[in-house]
Design a protein around this motif. Structure first.
Motif, PDB file in Angstrom:
ATOM      1  N   ILE A   1       0.858  -1.192   0.000  1.00 32.06           N
ATOM      2  CA  ILE A   1       0.000   0.000   0.000  1.00 32.06           C
ATOM      3  C   ILE A   1       0.890   1.236   0.000  1.00 32.06           C
ATOM      4  O   ILE A   1       1.671   1.438   0.926  1.00 32.06           O
ATOM      5  CB  ILE A   1      -0.908   0.030   1.248  1.00 32.06           C
ATOM      6  CG1 ILE A   1      -1.772  -1.217   1.324  1.00 32.06           C
ATOM      7  CG2 ILE A   1      -1.751   1.306   1.265  1.00 32.06           C
ATOM      8  CD1 ILE A   1      -2.412  -1.437   2.695  1.00 32.06           C
ATOM      9  N   ASP A   2       0.754   2.059  -1.027  1.00 34.96           N
ATOM     10  CA  ASP A   2       1.552   3.282  -1.117  1.00 34.96           C
ATOM     11  C   ASP A   2       0.627   4.418  -1.525  1.00 34.96           C
ATOM     12  O   ASP A   2       0.253   4.512  -2.687  1.00 34.96           O
ATOM     13  CB  ASP A   2       2.687   3.096  -2.121  1.00 34.96           C
ATOM     14  CG  ASP A   2       3.795   4.128  -1.960  1.00 34.96           C
ATOM     15  OD1 ASP A   2       3.670   5.026  -1.111  1.00 34.96           O
ATOM     16  OD2 ASP A   2       4.793   4.025  -2.692  1.00 34.96           O
ATOM     17  N   CYS A   3       0.231   5.297  -0.646  1.00 42.73           N
ATOM     18  CA  CYS A   3       0.635   5.410   0.739  1.00 42.73           C
ATOM     19  C   CYS A   3      -0.533   5.953   1.573  1.00 42.73           C
ATOM     20  O   CYS A   3      -1.497   6.490   1.032  1.00 42.73           O
ATOM     21  CB  CYS A   3       1.862   6.307   0.871  1.00 42.73           C
ATOM     22  SG  CYS A   3       1.539   8.063   0.594  1.00 42.73           S
ATOM     23  N   LEU A   4      -0.397   5.858   2.884  1.00 43.40           N
ATOM     24  CA  LEU A   4      -1.426   6.366   3.800  1.00 43.40           C
ATOM     25  C   LEU A   4      -1.550   7.881   3.742  1.00 43.40           C
ATOM     26  O   LEU A   4      -2.624   8.434   3.953  1.00 43.40           O
ATOM     27  CB  LEU A   4      -1.118   5.950   5.239  1.00 43.40           C
ATOM     28  CG  LEU A   4      -1.183   4.476   5.559  1.00 43.40           C
ATOM     29  CD1 LEU A   4      -0.976   4.262   7.054  1.00 43.40           C
ATOM     30  CD2 LEU A   4      -2.482   3.860   5.094  1.00 43.40           C
TER      31      LEU A   4
ATOM     32  N   ARG B   1      -1.867  10.119  14.212  1.00 41.64           N
ATOM     33  CA  ARG B   1      -2.712   9.105  14.869  1.00 41.64           C
ATOM     34  C   ARG B   1      -2.831   7.848  14.011  1.00 41.64           C
ATOM     35  O   ARG B   1      -2.772   6.721  14.523  1.00 41.64           O
ATOM     36  CB  ARG B   1      -4.091   9.680  15.162  1.00 41.64           C
ATOM     37  CG  ARG B   1      -4.087  10.699  16.273  1.00 41.64           C
ATOM     38  CD  ARG B   1      -5.504  11.216  16.576  1.00 41.64           C
ATOM     39  NE  ARG B   1      -5.431  12.294  17.518  1.00 41.64           N
ATOM     40  CZ  ARG B   1      -5.640  13.572  17.219  1.00 41.64           C
ATOM     41  NH1 ARG B   1      -5.970  13.935  15.988  1.00 41.64           N
ATOM     42  NH2 ARG B   1      -5.547  14.500  18.146  1.00 41.64           N
ATOM     43  N   LEU B   2      -3.020   8.043  12.698  1.00 47.63           N
ATOM     44  CA  LEU B   2      -3.130   6.904  11.779  1.00 47.63           C
ATOM     45  C   LEU B   2      -1.825   6.099  11.773  1.00 47.63           C
ATOM     46  O   LEU B   2      -1.851   4.864  11.853  1.00 47.63           O
ATOM     47  CB  LEU B   2      -3.468   7.416  10.376  1.00 47.63           C
ATOM     48  CG  LEU B   2      -3.672   6.382   9.280  1.00 47.63           C
ATOM     49  CD1 LEU B   2      -4.785   5.402   9.633  1.00 47.63           C
ATOM     50  CD2 LEU B   2      -3.993   7.096   7.959  1.00 47.63           C
ATOM     51  N   ASN B   3      -0.692   6.776  11.718  1.00 44.88           N
ATOM     52  CA  ASN B   3       0.602   6.090  11.762  1.00 44.88           C
ATOM     53  C   ASN B   3       0.764   5.297  13.060  1.00 44.88           C
ATOM     54  O   ASN B   3       1.279   4.175  13.044  1.00 44.88           O
ATOM     55  CB  ASN B   3       1.749   7.089  11.608  1.00 44.88           C
ATOM     56  CG  ASN B   3       1.917   7.591  10.190  1.00 44.88           C
ATOM     57  OD1 ASN B   3       1.352   7.044   9.242  1.00 44.88           O
ATOM     58  ND2 ASN B   3       2.683   8.653  10.034  1.00 44.88           N
TER      59      ASN B   3
ATOM     60  N   ASP C   1      -8.468  -0.512  10.072  1.00 50.32           N
ATOM     61  CA  ASP C   1      -7.989  -1.246  11.255  1.00 50.32           C
ATOM     62  C   ASP C   1      -8.451  -2.703  11.207  1.00 50.32           C
ATOM     63  O   ASP C   1      -7.670  -3.628  11.457  1.00 50.32           O
ATOM     64  CB  ASP C   1      -8.509  -0.616  12.551  1.00 50.32           C
ATOM     65  CG  ASP C   1      -7.822   0.677  12.932  1.00 50.32           C
ATOM     66  OD1 ASP C   1      -6.752   0.998  12.376  1.00 50.32           O
ATOM     67  OD2 ASP C   1      -8.382   1.384  13.802  1.00 50.32           O
ATOM     68  N   ARG C   2      -9.727  -2.913  10.901  1.00 51.89           N
ATOM     69  CA  ARG C   2     -10.276  -4.271  10.838  1.00 51.89           C
ATOM     70  C   ARG C   2      -9.617  -5.080   9.724  1.00 51.89           C
ATOM     71  O   ARG C   2      -9.307  -6.264   9.900  1.00 51.89           O
ATOM     72  CB  ARG C   2     -11.792  -4.235  10.668  1.00 51.89           C
ATOM     73  CG  ARG C   2     -12.537  -3.783  11.920  1.00 51.89           C
ATOM     74  CD  ARG C   2     -14.049  -3.972  11.809  1.00 51.89           C
ATOM     75  NE  ARG C   2     -14.648  -3.250  10.710  1.00 51.89           N
ATOM     76  CZ  ARG C   2     -15.019  -1.966  10.745  1.00 51.89           C
ATOM     77  NH1 ARG C   2     -14.858  -1.260  11.861  1.00 51.89           N
ATOM     78  NH2 ARG C   2     -15.578  -1.392   9.687  1.00 51.89           N
TER      79      ARG C   2
END
Length: 188
Positions: free
Chosen positions: A90-93, A163-165, A126-127
């Motif tokens: 996955i590139d990128c958040l 927070r996501l990281n 997250d799930r």
């Protein structure tokens, strides 16, 4: 010779701009020896310079990798691509978060609050990560090393990416920070 792979391996690679994080993640995916699905989160739009960056990434990737574009539905893309004996990159958040916060409907919004759709997307992601069955490599920028930015929208973005990281790092089996092209192991 058969290589045995962990049934679940969640690798998180983060770093600053031009730190080498994408190239490192691509190297890890290639070295896994597994079939790779590359999930791209970018939206190119009319930005010629950004389109050139995306072209450079495309040219660097092996042609046999499967490409999935998921600017918003990242959790669905992960669930669809993940399987034992496969690698998902996955590139990128960083771009995914920008897509969630700054949709075409609210691109110029001065509202510095997290849209409900973004919270739902984070929970779904997250799930999806918790259910990973193969190897998943997640790339993100570390942008929280500087001063607190001016402007509420920019602060919201920096805060939410931080927070996501943290969420992804907590779920990961391995986390690497890239600095000047060098990997620094943070976890695993």
């Amino acid at each position: 010779m058969t290589t045995t792979h962990s049934p679940r391996d969640l690798i998180f690679v983060l770093g600053g701009a031009r730190s080498g994080k994408s190239a490192h993640a691509e190297r890890l995916a290639n070295e896994s020896g597994l079939p790779v699905t590359y999930i791209a989160t970018a939206r190119i739009g009319s930005d010629a310079e950004f389109a050139e960056r995306v072209r450079h990434h495309r040219e660097r990737r092996p042609a046999h990798w499967t490409l999935v574009e998921a600017p918003l539905s990242l959790a669905d893309a992960v669930r669809d691509a993940d399987r034992p004996g496969a690698c998902v990159l996955i590139d990128c958040l960083t771009l995914w978060l920008a897509n969630l916060l700054f949709t075409t409907d609210n691109a110029d919004a001065q509202n510095a609050s997290l849209p409900r759709e973004a919270t739902d997307a984070f929970d779904a992601f997250d799930r999806a990560l918790a259910a990973v069955r193969g190897t998943v490599i997640v790339v993100s920028n570390e942008i929280g090393l500087g001063v607190v930015p001016l402007g509420s929208v920019t602060r919201l973005y920096v805060d939410e990416l931080g927070r996501l990281n943290q969420r992804v790092a907590a779920a990961s089996t391995r986390t690497t920070l890239m600095v000047a092209g060098l990997p620094i192991a943070l976890k695993g």
